[in-house]
Design a protein around this motif. Structure first.
Motif, PDB file in Angstrom:
ATOM      1  N   ARG A 168     -19.683  37.925 -11.002  1.00  0.00           N
ATOM      2  CA  ARG A 168     -20.665  37.179 -11.799  1.00  0.00           C
ATOM      3  C   ARG A 168     -22.078  37.654 -11.505  1.00  0.00           C
ATOM      4  O   ARG A 168     -23.034  36.873 -11.534  1.00  0.00           O
ATOM      5  CB  ARG A 168     -20.540  35.680 -11.525  1.00  0.00           C
ATOM      6  CG  ARG A 168     -20.718  35.316 -10.065  1.00  0.00           C
ATOM      7  CD  ARG A 168     -20.763  33.817  -9.843  1.00  0.00           C
ATOM      8  NE  ARG A 168     -20.526  33.489  -8.457  1.00  0.00           N
ATOM      9  CZ  ARG A 168     -20.535  32.252  -7.974  1.00  0.00           C
ATOM     10  NH1 ARG A 168     -20.765  31.239  -8.770  1.00  0.00           N
ATOM     11  NH2 ARG A 168     -20.293  32.032  -6.694  1.00  0.00           N
ATOM     12  N   SER A 169     -22.236  38.959 -11.185  1.00  0.00           N
ATOM     13  CA  SER A 169     -23.591  39.460 -10.918  1.00  0.00           C
ATOM     14  C   SER A 169     -24.393  39.501 -12.212  1.00  0.00           C
ATOM     15  O   SER A 169     -23.842  39.549 -13.316  1.00  0.00           O
ATOM     16  CB  SER A 169     -23.540  40.861 -10.299  1.00  0.00           C
ATOM     17  OG  SER A 169     -23.180  41.803 -11.279  1.00  0.00           O
ATOM     18  N   HIS A 191     -15.023  34.577  -9.644  1.00  0.00           N
ATOM     19  CA  HIS A 191     -15.899  35.021  -8.556  1.00  0.00           C
ATOM     20  C   HIS A 191     -15.264  34.649  -7.218  1.00  0.00           C
ATOM     21  O   HIS A 191     -14.082  34.265  -7.182  1.00  0.00           O
ATOM     22  CB  HIS A 191     -17.299  34.416  -8.729  1.00  0.00           C
ATOM     23  CG  HIS A 191     -17.270  32.960  -9.035  1.00  0.00           C
ATOM     24  ND1 HIS A 191     -17.040  32.012  -8.080  1.00  0.00           N
ATOM     25  CD2 HIS A 191     -17.378  32.307 -10.228  1.00  0.00           C
ATOM     26  CE1 HIS A 191     -17.033  30.829  -8.642  1.00  0.00           C
ATOM     27  NE2 HIS A 191     -17.237  30.976  -9.958  1.00  0.00           N
ATOM     28  N   GLY A 212     -16.823  44.999  -6.293  1.00  0.00           N
ATOM     29  CA  GLY A 212     -17.320  45.739  -5.130  1.00  0.00           C
ATOM     30  C   GLY A 212     -16.391  45.643  -3.933  1.00  0.00           C
ATOM     31  O   GLY A 212     -16.834  45.762  -2.793  1.00  0.00           O
ATOM     32  N   ARG A 213     -15.090  45.404  -4.208  1.00  0.00           N
ATOM     33  CA  ARG A 213     -14.091  45.381  -3.119  1.00  0.00           C
ATOM     34  C   ARG A 213     -13.002  46.394  -3.462  1.00  0.00           C
ATOM     35  O   ARG A 213     -12.295  46.235  -4.458  1.00  0.00           O
ATOM     36  CB  ARG A 213     -13.461  43.992  -2.978  1.00  0.00           C
ATOM     37  CG  ARG A 213     -14.463  42.909  -2.744  1.00  0.00           C
ATOM     38  CD  ARG A 213     -13.951  41.882  -1.736  1.00  0.00           C
ATOM     39  NE  ARG A 213     -14.975  40.882  -1.474  1.00  0.00           N
ATOM     40  CZ  ARG A 213     -15.876  40.965  -0.498  1.00  0.00           C
ATOM     41  NH1 ARG A 213     -15.879  41.997   0.318  1.00  0.00           N
ATOM     42  NH2 ARG A 213     -16.769  40.018  -0.332  1.00  0.00           N
ATOM     43  N   VAL A 231     -14.877  48.504 -13.095  1.00  0.00           N
ATOM     44  CA  VAL A 231     -16.296  48.856 -12.966  1.00  0.00           C
ATOM     45  C   VAL A 231     -16.614  49.319 -11.539  1.00  0.00           C
ATOM     46  O   VAL A 231     -17.585  50.022 -11.299  1.00  0.00           O
ATOM     47  CB  VAL A 231     -17.188  47.644 -13.346  1.00  0.00           C
ATOM     48  CG1 VAL A 231     -18.664  47.986 -13.223  1.00  0.00           C
ATOM     49  CG2 VAL A 231     -16.880  47.171 -14.769  1.00  0.00           C
ATOM     50  N   ILE A 233     -17.179  50.903  -7.944  1.00  0.00           N
ATOM     51  CA  ILE A 233     -17.332  52.236  -7.346  1.00  0.00           C
ATOM     52  C   ILE A 233     -17.437  52.019  -5.847  1.00  0.00           C
ATOM     53  O   ILE A 233     -18.430  51.481  -5.362  1.00  0.00           O
ATOM     54  CB  ILE A 233     -18.601  52.965  -7.849  1.00  0.00           C
ATOM     55  CG1 ILE A 233     -18.574  53.137  -9.379  1.00  0.00           C
ATOM     56  CG2 ILE A 233     -18.747  54.315  -7.169  1.00  0.00           C
ATOM     57  CD1 ILE A 233     -19.808  53.826  -9.935  1.00  0.00           C
ATOM     58  N   ASN A 234     -16.392  52.372  -5.126  1.00  0.00           N
ATOM     59  CA  ASN A 234     -16.379  52.156  -3.671  1.00  0.00           C
ATOM     60  C   ASN A 234     -15.990  53.451  -2.975  1.00  0.00           C
ATOM     61  O   ASN A 234     -15.027  54.113  -3.397  1.00  0.00           O
ATOM     62  CB  ASN A 234     -15.325  51.093  -3.302  1.00  0.00           C
ATOM     63  CG  ASN A 234     -15.459  49.830  -4.132  1.00  0.00           C
ATOM     64  OD1 ASN A 234     -16.387  49.066  -3.955  1.00  0.00           O
ATOM     65  ND2 ASN A 234     -14.537  49.623  -5.078  1.00  0.00           N
ATOM     66  N   VAL A 271     -15.733  53.979 -16.266  1.00  0.00           N
ATOM     67  CA  VAL A 271     -16.987  53.298 -16.624  1.00  0.00           C
ATOM     68  C   VAL A 271     -18.207  54.101 -16.137  1.00  0.00           C
ATOM     69  O   VAL A 271     -19.236  54.137 -16.822  1.00  0.00           O
ATOM     70  CB  VAL A 271     -17.007  51.874 -16.012  1.00  0.00           C
ATOM     71  CG1 VAL A 271     -18.364  51.214 -16.194  1.00  0.00           C
ATOM     72  CG2 VAL A 271     -15.906  51.021 -16.632  1.00  0.00           C
TER      73      VAL A 271
END
Ligand code: NDP
Length: 297
Positions: A168-169, A191, A212-213, A231, A233-234, A271
Protein backbone atom coordinates in the motif's frame (compact mmCIF):
# COMPACT_ATOMS: atom_id res chain seq x y z
CA UNK A 1 3.06 -23.25 -17.64
CA UNK A 2 2.06 -19.57 -17.61
CA UNK A 3 2.55 -17.18 -20.50
CA UNK A 4 5.55 -14.97 -19.70
CA UNK A 5 4.68 -11.29 -20.06
CA UNK A 6 7.81 -9.76 -21.57
CA UNK A 7 8.15 -6.22 -20.23
CA UNK A 8 11.26 -5.61 -22.34
CA UNK A 9 9.24 -6.02 -25.55
CA UNK A 10 6.30 -3.87 -24.40
CA UNK A 11 8.67 -1.18 -23.04
CA UNK A 12 10.56 -1.11 -26.36
CA UNK A 13 7.25 -0.64 -28.17
CA UNK A 14 6.32 2.25 -25.85
CA UNK A 15 9.71 3.90 -26.40
CA UNK A 16 9.37 3.46 -30.20
CA UNK A 17 5.96 5.16 -30.06
CA UNK A 18 7.38 7.98 -27.96
CA UNK A 19 10.23 8.50 -30.45
CA UNK A 20 7.80 8.78 -33.37
CA UNK A 21 5.51 11.12 -31.49
CA UNK A 22 8.44 13.29 -30.35
CA UNK A 23 9.56 13.55 -33.98
CA UNK A 24 6.04 14.63 -34.96
CA UNK A 25 6.06 17.25 -32.19
CA UNK A 26 9.18 18.78 -33.71
CA UNK A 27 6.95 19.93 -36.60
CA UNK A 28 5.21 22.15 -34.03
CA UNK A 29 8.57 23.46 -32.82
CA UNK A 30 8.33 21.50 -29.57
CA UNK A 31 11.11 19.30 -28.13
CA UNK A 32 10.09 17.45 -24.97
CA UNK A 33 12.48 18.27 -22.12
CA UNK A 34 13.16 16.06 -19.09
CA UNK A 35 15.18 17.32 -16.12
CA UNK A 36 16.47 14.74 -13.66
CA UNK A 37 17.82 15.91 -10.31
CA UNK A 38 20.05 13.66 -8.23
CA UNK A 39 21.44 14.60 -4.82
CA UNK A 40 24.33 12.56 -3.43
CA UNK A 41 26.18 9.50 -4.64
CA UNK A 42 23.89 6.54 -4.01
CA UNK A 43 25.23 4.02 -6.61
CA UNK A 44 21.81 2.50 -7.43
CA UNK A 45 20.30 5.98 -7.92
CA UNK A 46 23.18 6.91 -10.24
CA UNK A 47 22.48 3.86 -12.43
CA UNK A 48 18.73 4.67 -12.54
CA UNK A 49 19.37 8.32 -13.40
CA UNK A 50 21.90 7.44 -16.11
CA UNK A 51 19.38 5.03 -17.68
CA UNK A 52 16.62 7.66 -17.58
CA UNK A 53 18.82 10.34 -19.15
CA UNK A 54 20.07 7.94 -21.85
CA UNK A 55 16.56 6.81 -22.78
CA UNK A 56 15.36 10.44 -22.90
CA UNK A 57 18.13 11.24 -25.39
CA UNK A 58 17.24 8.16 -27.46
CA UNK A 59 13.66 9.47 -27.61
CA UNK A 60 14.91 12.75 -29.07
CA UNK A 61 14.19 14.70 -25.87
CA UNK A 62 16.18 17.48 -24.35
CA UNK A 63 17.72 15.60 -21.43
CA UNK A 64 19.15 17.63 -18.57
CA UNK A 65 20.77 16.11 -15.52
CA UNK A 66 21.47 18.10 -12.34
CA UNK A 67 23.91 16.27 -10.08
CA UNK A 68 24.12 17.90 -6.67
CA UNK A 69 26.54 17.11 -3.83
CA UNK A 70 25.15 15.08 -0.91
CA UNK A 71 25.52 18.08 1.43
CA UNK A 72 23.42 20.41 -0.78
CA UNK A 73 20.88 22.24 1.38
CA UNK A 74 17.13 21.66 1.11
CA UNK A 75 16.72 25.34 0.19
CA UNK A 76 19.09 24.92 -2.76
CA UNK A 77 17.18 21.87 -4.04
CA UNK A 78 13.89 23.80 -3.69
CA UNK A 79 15.44 26.73 -5.59
CA UNK A 80 16.57 24.44 -8.43
CA UNK A 81 13.11 22.82 -8.72
CA UNK A 82 11.47 26.28 -8.75
CA UNK A 83 13.82 27.33 -11.56
CA UNK A 84 12.92 24.21 -13.57
CA UNK A 85 9.20 24.82 -12.90
CA UNK A 86 9.35 28.04 -14.94
CA UNK A 87 11.84 26.84 -17.58
CA UNK A 88 9.83 26.59 -20.83
CA UNK A 89 12.25 24.02 -22.30
CA UNK A 90 11.49 21.55 -19.48
CA UNK A 91 8.23 19.54 -19.46
CA UNK A 92 9.13 16.86 -16.94
CA UNK A 93 10.97 17.16 -13.61
CA UNK A 94 12.09 14.09 -11.72
CA UNK A 95 13.89 14.23 -8.39
CA UNK A 96 15.52 10.86 -7.81
CA UNK A 97 14.64 9.30 -4.46
CA UNK A 98 15.87 8.60 -1.85
CA UNK A 99 17.19 12.04 -0.92
CA UNK A 100 19.79 12.54 1.84
CA UNK A 101 18.23 12.50 5.33
CA UNK A 102 18.53 16.28 5.89
CA UNK A 103 16.22 16.98 2.92
CA UNK A 104 12.45 16.58 3.30
CA UNK A 105 11.52 14.52 0.21
CA UNK A 106 7.82 15.36 0.67
CA UNK A 107 8.56 19.08 0.56
CA UNK A 108 10.64 18.73 -2.60
CA UNK A 109 7.96 16.64 -4.34
CA UNK A 110 5.26 19.19 -3.47
CA UNK A 111 7.50 21.95 -4.88
CA UNK A 112 7.45 20.37 -8.36
CA UNK A 113 4.84 22.01 -10.62
CA UNK A 114 2.03 19.41 -10.87
CA UNK A 115 1.95 19.71 -14.67
CA UNK A 116 5.66 18.80 -14.83
CA UNK A 117 5.49 16.10 -12.12
CA UNK A 118 6.30 13.13 -14.37
CA UNK A 119 6.69 10.83 -11.34
CA UNK A 120 3.04 11.57 -10.46
CA UNK A 121 3.74 11.99 -6.74
CA UNK A 122 2.39 15.56 -6.27
CA UNK A 123 -0.85 15.77 -4.27
CA UNK A 124 -2.64 17.23 -7.32
CA UNK A 125 -1.79 14.18 -9.42
CA UNK A 126 -2.48 11.78 -6.55
CA UNK A 127 -5.87 13.46 -6.07
CA UNK A 128 -6.73 13.32 -9.76
CA UNK A 129 -5.92 9.62 -9.89
CA UNK A 130 -7.90 8.94 -6.70
CA UNK A 131 -10.94 10.76 -8.11
CA UNK A 132 -10.77 8.94 -11.43
CA UNK A 133 -9.40 11.92 -13.43
CA UNK A 134 -6.82 9.64 -15.00
CA UNK A 135 -6.90 11.45 -18.34
CA UNK A 136 -5.61 14.73 -16.91
CA UNK A 137 -3.30 13.29 -14.23
CA UNK A 138 0.34 12.36 -14.50
CA UNK A 139 0.35 8.76 -13.28
CA UNK A 140 3.26 7.18 -11.32
CA UNK A 141 5.43 5.30 -13.79
CA UNK A 142 5.70 1.84 -12.17
CA UNK A 143 1.96 1.25 -11.65
CA UNK A 144 1.24 2.91 -15.01
CA UNK A 145 3.62 0.45 -16.69
CA UNK A 146 2.17 -2.47 -14.74
CA UNK A 147 -1.28 -1.42 -15.91
CA UNK A 148 -0.15 -1.44 -19.53
CA UNK A 149 1.04 -5.04 -19.10
CA UNK A 150 -2.34 -5.95 -17.58
CA UNK A 151 -4.13 -4.22 -20.49
CA UNK A 152 -2.12 -6.26 -22.98
CA UNK A 153 -3.57 -9.39 -21.39
CA UNK A 154 -7.11 -8.32 -20.44
CA UNK A 155 -7.88 -5.18 -22.46
CA UNK A 156 -8.79 -1.80 -20.96
CA UNK A 157 -12.01 -2.90 -19.24
CA UNK A 158 -11.51 -5.20 -16.26
CA UNK A 159 -15.22 -5.44 -15.40
CA UNK A 160 -16.00 -8.57 -13.42
CA UNK A 161 -12.37 -9.32 -12.57
CA UNK A 162 -11.07 -9.27 -9.01
CA UNK A 163 -7.67 -7.71 -8.36
CA UNK A 164 -5.56 -7.99 -5.23
CA UNK A 165 -2.67 -5.54 -4.77
CA UNK A 166 -0.22 -6.62 -2.07
CA UNK A 167 1.46 -3.42 -0.80
CA UNK A 168 0.00 0.00 0.00
CA UNK A 169 2.90 2.38 -0.68
CA UNK A 170 2.20 5.78 -2.23
CA UNK A 171 4.64 4.97 -5.03
CA UNK A 172 3.25 1.61 -6.14
CA UNK A 173 0.45 -0.06 -4.16
CA UNK A 174 -2.07 2.76 -3.82
CA UNK A 175 -1.77 4.20 -7.35
CA UNK A 176 -1.89 0.65 -8.74
CA UNK A 177 -5.15 0.04 -6.90
CA UNK A 178 -6.63 3.30 -8.22
CA UNK A 179 -5.70 2.42 -11.80
CA UNK A 180 -7.28 -1.02 -11.47
CA UNK A 181 -10.39 0.53 -9.96
CA UNK A 182 -10.58 3.09 -12.78
CA UNK A 183 -10.52 0.12 -15.18
CA UNK A 184 -13.55 -1.40 -13.34
CA UNK A 185 -11.74 -4.20 -11.53
CA UNK A 186 -12.97 -5.11 -8.05
CA UNK A 187 -9.93 -4.20 -5.99
CA UNK A 188 -8.57 -5.27 -2.61
CA UNK A 189 -5.41 -3.75 -1.15
CA UNK A 190 -3.44 -6.01 1.19
CA UNK A 191 -0.56 -5.05 3.47
CA UNK A 192 1.46 -6.25 6.46
CA UNK A 193 -1.61 -6.27 8.73
CA UNK A 194 -3.79 -8.33 6.38
CA UNK A 195 -5.11 -11.60 7.80
CA UNK A 196 -4.61 -14.83 5.84
CA UNK A 197 -2.88 -13.22 2.87
CA UNK A 198 -2.47 -16.50 0.93
CA UNK A 199 -6.25 -17.09 0.95
CA UNK A 200 -6.93 -13.50 -0.13
CA UNK A 201 -4.39 -13.76 -2.96
CA UNK A 202 -6.08 -16.96 -4.17
CA UNK A 203 -9.24 -14.92 -4.88
CA UNK A 204 -7.42 -12.69 -7.39
CA UNK A 205 -7.85 -12.88 -11.15
CA UNK A 206 -5.13 -10.21 -11.23
CA UNK A 207 -2.51 -10.38 -8.48
CA UNK A 208 -0.02 -7.53 -8.11
CA UNK A 209 2.86 -8.00 -5.67
CA UNK A 210 4.61 -4.79 -4.52
CA UNK A 211 5.96 -5.79 -1.15
CA UNK A 212 9.76 -5.67 -1.20
CA UNK A 213 10.06 -9.19 0.26
CA UNK A 214 11.99 -11.67 -1.91
CA UNK A 215 9.78 -14.46 -3.33
CA UNK A 216 7.13 -14.02 -0.62
CA UNK A 217 4.16 -14.91 -2.84
CA UNK A 218 4.21 -18.68 -3.45
CA UNK A 219 2.62 -20.72 -6.20
CA UNK A 220 -0.12 -22.01 -3.89
CA UNK A 221 -1.19 -18.38 -3.24
CA UNK A 222 -2.07 -18.00 -6.92
CA UNK A 223 -5.50 -18.73 -8.38
CA UNK A 224 -5.15 -21.11 -11.36
CA UNK A 225 -5.07 -19.04 -14.57
CA UNK A 226 -4.54 -15.70 -12.78
CA UNK A 227 -2.40 -12.88 -14.16
CA UNK A 228 0.51 -12.21 -11.80
CA UNK A 229 2.35 -8.87 -11.93
CA UNK A 230 5.54 -8.92 -9.88
CA UNK A 231 6.69 -5.37 -9.12
CA UNK A 232 9.34 -6.44 -6.61
CA UNK A 233 13.03 -5.96 -7.23
CA UNK A 234 15.14 -7.66 -4.57
CA UNK A 235 18.82 -8.51 -4.67
CA UNK A 236 19.61 -11.74 -2.82
CA UNK A 237 22.85 -13.66 -2.33
CA UNK A 238 23.54 -16.30 -5.00
CA UNK A 239 26.37 -18.49 -3.68
CA UNK A 240 25.74 -20.93 -6.59
CA UNK A 241 27.05 -18.19 -8.94
CA UNK A 242 30.23 -17.79 -6.92
CA UNK A 243 31.46 -16.12 -3.74
CA UNK A 244 29.83 -12.74 -3.06
CA UNK A 245 27.58 -13.01 -6.13
CA UNK A 246 23.93 -12.01 -6.09
CA UNK A 247 20.81 -12.22 -8.23
CA UNK A 248 17.62 -10.23 -8.68
CA UNK A 249 14.32 -11.80 -7.68
CA UNK A 250 10.82 -10.46 -7.41
CA UNK A 251 8.26 -10.58 -4.61
CA UNK A 252 6.79 -13.70 -6.22
CA UNK A 253 8.39 -17.15 -6.21
CA UNK A 254 8.51 -17.35 -9.98
CA UNK A 255 9.12 -21.10 -10.42
CA UNK A 256 6.10 -22.20 -8.36
CA UNK A 257 3.79 -19.33 -9.42
CA UNK A 258 4.46 -19.84 -13.14
CA UNK A 259 3.11 -23.41 -12.84
CA UNK A 260 -0.28 -22.11 -11.66
CA UNK A 261 -0.72 -18.64 -13.19
CA UNK A 262 -2.15 -17.97 -16.64
CA UNK A 263 0.37 -15.18 -17.23
CA UNK A 264 3.24 -13.81 -15.16
CA UNK A 265 5.90 -11.12 -15.35
CA UNK A 266 9.51 -12.25 -14.79
CA UNK A 267 12.09 -10.42 -12.67
CA UNK A 268 14.14 -9.00 -14.22
CA UNK A 269 12.50 -8.18 -17.54
CA UNK A 270 8.89 -7.63 -16.47
CA UNK A 271 7.69 -4.45 -14.75
CA UNK A 272 11.23 -3.00 -14.39
CA UNK A 273 11.74 -1.93 -18.02
CA UNK A 274 8.22 -0.45 -18.11
CA UNK A 275 9.04 2.17 -15.48
CA UNK A 276 11.52 4.13 -17.62
CA UNK A 277 9.33 3.73 -20.73
CA UNK A 278 6.36 5.29 -18.88
CA UNK A 279 8.57 8.14 -17.65
CA UNK A 280 9.22 8.94 -21.32
CA UNK A 281 5.51 8.64 -22.10
CA UNK A 282 4.64 11.00 -19.22
CA UNK A 283 7.20 13.58 -20.41
CA UNK A 284 5.76 13.37 -23.92
CA UNK A 285 2.21 13.82 -22.60
CA UNK A 286 3.33 16.84 -20.58
CA UNK A 287 5.06 18.38 -23.63
CA UNK A 288 1.82 18.00 -25.62
CA UNK A 289 -0.24 19.57 -22.83
CA UNK A 290 2.16 22.51 -22.48
CA UNK A 291 1.92 23.11 -26.24
CA UNK A 292 -1.90 22.88 -26.13
CA UNK A 293 -1.82 19.79 -28.33
CA UNK A 294 -3.75 16.56 -27.88
CA UNK A 295 -1.65 13.43 -27.34
CA UNK A 296 -3.05 10.36 -29.04
CA UNK A 297 -0.84 7.72 -27.42
P1 NDP B 1 7.37 -0.12 0.41
O1 NDP B 1 8.36 -0.71 1.36
O2 NDP B 1 7.15 1.35 0.42
O3 NDP B 1 5.95 -0.82 0.66
C1 NDP B 1 5.85 -2.19 0.85
C2 NDP B 1 4.43 -2.56 1.15
O4 NDP B 1 4.38 -3.98 1.34
C3 NDP B 1 3.87 -1.92 2.40
O5 NDP B 1 2.56 -1.46 2.16
C4 NDP B 1 3.88 -3.04 3.43
O6 NDP B 1 2.80 -3.02 4.35
C5 NDP B 1 3.70 -4.27 2.55
N1 NDP B 1 4.28 -5.44 3.19
C6 NDP B 1 5.51 -5.59 3.72
N2 NDP B 1 5.65 -6.82 4.24
C7 NDP B 1 4.50 -7.46 4.05
C8 NDP B 1 4.03 -8.75 4.38
N3 NDP B 1 4.80 -9.65 5.01
N4 NDP B 1 2.77 -9.08 4.03
C9 NDP B 1 1.99 -8.20 3.39
N5 NDP B 1 2.38 -6.95 3.04
C10 NDP B 1 3.61 -6.59 3.38
O7 NDP B 1 7.80 -0.63 -1.03
P2 NDP B 1 7.47 -0.04 -2.49
O8 NDP B 1 6.02 -0.03 -2.72
O9 NDP B 1 8.26 1.19 -2.73
O10 NDP B 1 8.14 -1.18 -3.39
C11 NDP B 1 7.64 -2.50 -3.38
C12 NDP B 1 8.55 -3.36 -4.23
O11 NDP B 1 8.53 -2.87 -5.57
C13 NDP B 1 10.02 -3.36 -3.82
O12 NDP B 1 10.57 -4.65 -4.08
C14 NDP B 1 10.66 -2.35 -4.74
O13 NDP B 1 12.02 -2.60 -4.97
C15 NDP B 1 9.85 -2.58 -5.99
N6 NDP B 1 9.80 -1.43 -6.89
C16 NDP B 1 10.02 -1.67 -8.20
C17 NDP B 1 9.97 -0.66 -9.12
C18 NDP B 1 10.18 -0.98 -10.55
O14 NDP B 1 10.57 -0.12 -11.32
N7 NDP B 1 9.88 -2.22 -10.97
C19 NDP B 1 9.74 0.74 -8.71
C20 NDP B 1 9.38 0.88 -7.31
C21 NDP B 1 9.45 -0.18 -6.44
P3 NDP B 1 2.63 -1.86 5.46
O15 NDP B 1 2.14 -0.66 4.72
O16 NDP B 1 1.59 -2.42 6.37
O17 NDP B 1 3.97 -1.67 6.08
Amino acid sequence: MAEIIDGKIVAAEVVEGVKKSAAALAAHGVKPGLAVVIVGEDPASQVYVANKSRTAKECGFLSVQHTLAAETSEADVVALVEKLNVDPSIHGILVQLPLPAHIDAGKIIQTIAPDKDVDGFHFINVGKLATGEVDTALVPCTPFGSMLLIERKHGKDLSGLSAVVVGRSNIVGKPMAHLLLAANATVTIAHSRTKDLPALCRTADILVAAVGRPEMVKGDWVKPGATVIDVGINRIPAPDKGDGKSRLVGDVEFASAAKVAGAITPVPGGVGPMTIAMLMANTLVSAHRHAGLEYKG
